[in-house]
Design a protein around this motif. Structure first.
Motif, short mmCIF file in Angstrom:
data_model
loop_
_atom_site.label_atom_id
_atom_site.label_comp_id
_atom_site.label_asym_id
_atom_site.label_seq_id
_atom_site.Cartn_x
_atom_site.Cartn_y
_atom_site.Cartn_z
N TYR A 20 0.86 -1.18 0.00
CA TYR A 20 0.00 0.00 0.00
C TYR A 20 0.89 1.22 0.00
CZ TYR A 20 -3.76 3.22 1.24
OH TYR A 20 -4.67 4.24 1.24
N ILE A 21 0.69 2.10 -0.98
CA ILE A 21 1.48 3.33 -1.11
C ILE A 21 0.58 4.53 -0.87
CG2 ILE A 21 2.98 4.65 -2.65
CD1 ILE A 21 3.49 2.11 -4.21
N PHE A 22 1.04 5.48 -0.06
CA PHE A 22 0.22 6.64 0.25
C PHE A 22 1.11 7.84 0.58
CE2 PHE A 22 1.06 4.37 4.12
CZ PHE A 22 1.21 5.32 5.10
N GLY A 23 0.47 8.97 0.83
CA GLY A 23 1.18 10.21 1.11
C GLY A 23 0.97 11.21 -0.01
N ASP A 24 1.26 12.49 0.27
CA ASP A 24 1.06 13.54 -0.72
C ASP A 24 1.84 13.28 -2.00
OD1 ASP A 24 -0.54 14.79 1.10
OD2 ASP A 24 1.03 16.15 1.83
N LYS A 25 3.02 12.71 -1.86
CA LYS A 25 3.86 12.41 -3.02
C LYS A 25 4.05 10.90 -3.18
CE LYS A 25 6.44 16.74 -2.55
NZ LYS A 25 7.80 17.35 -2.39
N MET A 26 3.10 10.14 -2.63
CA MET A 26 3.16 8.67 -2.69
C MET A 26 4.51 8.18 -2.15
SD MET A 26 0.18 7.90 -3.91
CE MET A 26 0.20 6.26 -4.62
N GLN A 27 4.95 8.77 -1.06
CA GLN A 27 6.28 8.48 -0.56
C GLN A 27 6.32 7.40 0.51
OE1 GLN A 27 4.42 11.11 0.16
NE2 GLN A 27 5.20 12.34 1.86
N TYR A 28 5.16 6.98 1.01
CA TYR A 28 5.12 5.96 2.06
C TYR A 28 4.65 4.63 1.47
CZ TYR A 28 5.17 10.13 5.02
OH TYR A 28 5.49 11.33 5.59
N ARG A 29 5.32 3.56 1.87
CA ARG A 29 4.92 2.22 1.42
C ARG A 29 4.85 1.29 2.63
NH1 ARG A 29 5.76 -1.40 -3.17
NH2 ARG A 29 6.88 0.24 -4.29
N ILE A 30 3.75 0.55 2.73
CA ILE A 30 3.63 -0.55 3.68
C ILE A 30 3.50 -1.83 2.87
CG2 ILE A 30 2.28 -1.58 5.55
CD1 ILE A 30 1.31 1.20 6.27
N HIS A 31 4.28 -2.83 3.19
CA HIS A 31 4.20 -4.08 2.44
C HIS A 31 4.23 -5.26 3.41
CE1 HIS A 31 8.59 -3.65 2.97
NE2 HIS A 31 8.61 -4.97 2.96
N GLY A 32 3.68 -6.35 2.98
CA GLY A 32 3.65 -7.55 3.80
C GLY A 32 3.29 -8.75 2.96
N GLY A 33 3.27 -9.90 3.60
CA GLY A 33 2.91 -11.09 2.85
C GLY A 33 3.11 -12.35 3.66
N VAL A 34 2.80 -13.46 3.00
CA VAL A 34 2.98 -14.79 3.58
C VAL A 34 3.71 -15.65 2.56
CG1 VAL A 34 1.87 -16.80 4.59
CG2 VAL A 34 0.79 -14.54 4.82
#
Length: 710
Positions: free
Chosen positions: A668-682
């Motif tokens: 998931y990418i978010f922020g005013d400039k799409m600068q934050y990313r959260i990632h995960g998985g199995v």
């Protein structure tokens, strides 16, 4: 002929064919999605579109690496189709937790690892490097399949893996990231913290990266059946006539390490300076420090029980092993663009690797030692160094011909304890001198041909010329036909020539001590392929055939319970590699990679060890929204054959079970400039079991990470 005995294989075929059918049905539909052009440098040492090279190449860029949730290079390789990690191929008790790469069935010793086009000083076959190179430092990975000695010299037999680290940028950019993962029992957990920054200040560009990896161990419970040698053969301790030996338990239940407990730290920097529009220079430095420890079973280990003045050797003994390793590398280059048609580049490189190992008995008191320190054996310590100088020029004689010519000098030395029976460090070295030339010829707008040749002068073996010729013909838009013939060789390494050591496996005596002339392996590689991309549809099908002579193998020595190395066989590998993917207008990507491989030792008629007949990858990437993306990867690895030597000395042929791993990812990418990313998985969603001979598997592995780009 391949036998479909295992019914569980059928669902994998159905899944793969389903995805393939979807892609083919949509191949001719209008599609607004476009595929970015991919360029590579590892095939010709020039910047070239991947559609214009005759060899088979896989490129994994930093965006794909981020989507994988990869922490190390090993994680990237695990999720790349057609590449096999081989565990336990080293003459060390710790080999169960170490692996190397086999391309097209050519074996762990036949893949050349490069960082930014340069060799790394390290363990034989790069035994640790998959799990010590941080994914966060990688800009992209270029995997070239097939013989490449005409450009790179020794060892590029199965192919080349070139890890390109993050480079200086024109504008300031940076990132911070953290990832943590573990299996459902909290074992095998990894936590990694990384940073990267790059930018420009006037004529100076720079890049800096660093990472710290903390890994906890993963164990498999195993029984070590203890044996001692007598005049009548090997017996259990309770059967031994010596009372001190008879008091030792006949077996131990031990948690054996299949993932090391490790701390790995990496730091690297690059700077480049433009003196003029035509002259620039750069310097790269890298530093790695690691500590690793684990519990293993040693095939052979001297006990503390003395008989007739000699320590009685024990077999199948649990041991504790600890490594402290460092690597320092520095390289510099200067480029002069003499004219629009001619450029000159000079590179100098030095890599220095130090290994310090401590090995002790886990149950030292049972085996007659007063302390664990007293039980320490002659450890396999050493220093490895690589120094190289290369002068290369590119000359465009006209618009149709681009000539690449160069000369290289490389010195590889090892100062190690394995060359003698004692604990002192002894030095051996190998010198390589080479000249190479390549012509990239644009015959027409639709036909490109490349000719290449190299001549290597080697201090410990006969000189080796190698040649390569390849062609790419565009039949029509989106259909490219490729053909390639190339040669490659592998010189015997210093271990195979100079070792004289009682290892945890057995007494191993190098060829030089027996007066045996160990020749380089030599391979002729043939490939024909077709591929292309159009309207979101991308495909590639390659048929390959490799013939190897003078294959180097470990064989029984002249004395009982000893091994040595000889040129004993010819080998063939052949197969088909096929992949197809489709990018829909809504950015959904689906793809299938299918690899069929057949190998044969021409002397024995058997398949080469640890080479699966079949591997299949099925991937699906779905953008749920502009910010959220999910994906799955299903990997099927077929049966693999291998042999084991029993305590009686007999050899038993075995086959591992096929297995399927299913991984799921989300970001998931978010922020005013799409600068934050959260990632995960199995990883291993279905909790598939993997044979311990193949490195085992930690089970369901969950991970979560976050990063900031600025």
């Amino acid at each position: 002929m391949y036998s479909f005995k295992k019914t569980r294989f059928i669902p994998k075929v159905v899944i793969a064919l389903s995805y393939l059918t979807i892609a083919l049905l949509h191949a001719n539909r209008s599609n607004e999605a476009t595929l970015e052009p991919i360029t590579v440098t590892s095939v010709t040492k020039t910047q070239k579109s991947i559609d214009g090279v005759s060899a088979s190449v896989v490129v994994i860029d930093k965006e794909k690496i981020a989507e994988m949730g990869s922490v190390t290079l090993g994680d990237i390789i695990n999720k790349t189709s057609g590449i096999v990690r081989q565990f336990g191929t080293f003459a060390s008790a710790t080999s169960k937790s170490k692996s190397s790469i086999s391309l097209r069935g050519m074996g762990a010793s036949s893949t050349l690892f490069l960082i930014n086009g340069k060799r790394m000083a390290g363990e034989a076959d790069n035994a640790y490097d998959l799990d010590r190179i941080p994914a966060s430092a990688i800009e992209r990975v270029e995997i070239v399949k097939g013989a490449m000695s005409s450009l790179y010299g020794a060892d590029a037999v199965g192919g080349v893996i070139n890890i390109i680290t993050k480079k200086p940028a024109e504008i300031f950019e940076g990132s911070l990231g953290f990832t943590y993962g573990a299996n459902l029992d909290g074992e095998g957990d990894n936590s990694e913290l990384n940073f990267h920054a790059a930018g420009r200040e006037g004529k100076l560009t720079y890049s800096l990266y660093g990472s710290g990896l903390d890994s906890k161990p993963y164990y498999e419970r195993e029984r070590a059946n203890i044996l001692f040698k007598t005049a009548n053969g090997k017996v259990t301790p309770s059967q031994h006539p010596n009372p001190s030996v008879a008091a030792i338990p006949d077996s131990y239940e031990t948690d054996i390490t299949y993932r090391d407990e490790a701390n790995v730290y990496n730091l690297g920097a690059s700077v480049a300076y433009d003196f003029t529009e035509r002259v620039s220079a750069g310097v790269d430095i890298a530093y790695m420090k690691e500590e690793r420890k684990g519990v293993y079973n040693s095939t052979f280990y001297p006990s503390g029980i003395v008989s007739n003045g000699n320590r009685l050797p024990a077999f199948n003994v649990p041991i504790n092993a600890k490594d402290e390793n460092t690597r320092r590398s520095i390289s510099g280059d200067i480029t002069w663009i003499a004219s629009d048609r001619w450029s000159l580049n000079f590179q100098a490189y030095h890599s220095d690797y130090k290994k310090r190992n401590t090995t002790t008995m886990r149950h030292y008191q049972d085996f007659g030692f007063a302390s664990e320190a007293d039980s320490a054996s002659n450890s396999m310590n050493g220093n490895a160094k690589i120094t190289s100088y290369e002068l290369m020029t590119h000359y465009a004689m006209n618009d149709a011909h681009l000539f690449t010519m160069g000369s290289e000098y490389r010195n590889e030395s090892r100062d190690t304890t394995i060359f003698t029976q004692g604990s002192e460090l002894t030095k051996e070295h190998i010198d390589y001198k080479a000249l190479y030339m390549q012509d990239e010829w644009e015959v027409s707008e639709t036909l490109n041909v490349v000719f290449g040749g190299r001549y290597d002068i080697i201090s410990i073996a006969e000189d080796k010329p190698t040649f390569r010729v390849g062609a790419v013909k565009q039949l029509e838009n989106g259909i490219n036909l490729r053909a390639n013939f190339a040669q490659a060789y592998r010189t015997p390494d210093m271990k195979e020539i100079y070792i004289n050591k009682q290892t945890p496996i057995a007494l191993i005596v190098g060829a030089s001590y027996r007066g045996y002339d160990l020749k380089p392996e030599f391979t002729n590689s043939y490939e024909i392929a077709m591929g292309g991309q159009k309207d979101g549809f991308e495909y590639d099908v390659a048929l390959f055939f490799n013939q190897t002579k003078d294959r180097i193998e470990q064989v029984a020595g002249d004395e009982p319970n000893t091994f040595t190395y000889e040129n004993v066989s010819k080998a063939e590998t052949k197969g088909i590699e096929a992949r197809v993917s489709y990018t829909f207008a809504n950015k959904i990507v689906t793809g299938v990679s299918w690899n069929e491989l057949r190998t044969e030792n021409k002397d024995t008629g058997k398949s080469l060890e640890f080479t699966p007949n079949q591997t299949i990858n099925v991937n699906l990437d779905i953008p749920i929204t502009k910010n959220l993306k999910i994906g799955t990867l299903t990997t099927y690895i077929g049966e693999q054959e291998y042999s084991v030597t029993q305590s009686s000395g007999t050899i038993e042929d075995k086959t591992t079970d096929a297995y399927t791993l299913v991984d799921a990812t989300a970001s998931y990418i978010f922020g005013d400039k799409m600068q934050y990313r959260i990632h995960g998985g199995v990883n291993n969603l279905m909790d598939e079991k993997v044979d311990v001979m193949l490195g085992s598997n930690v089970g369901r592995y969950l991970y979560l990470g976050a990063s900031l780009n600025f």
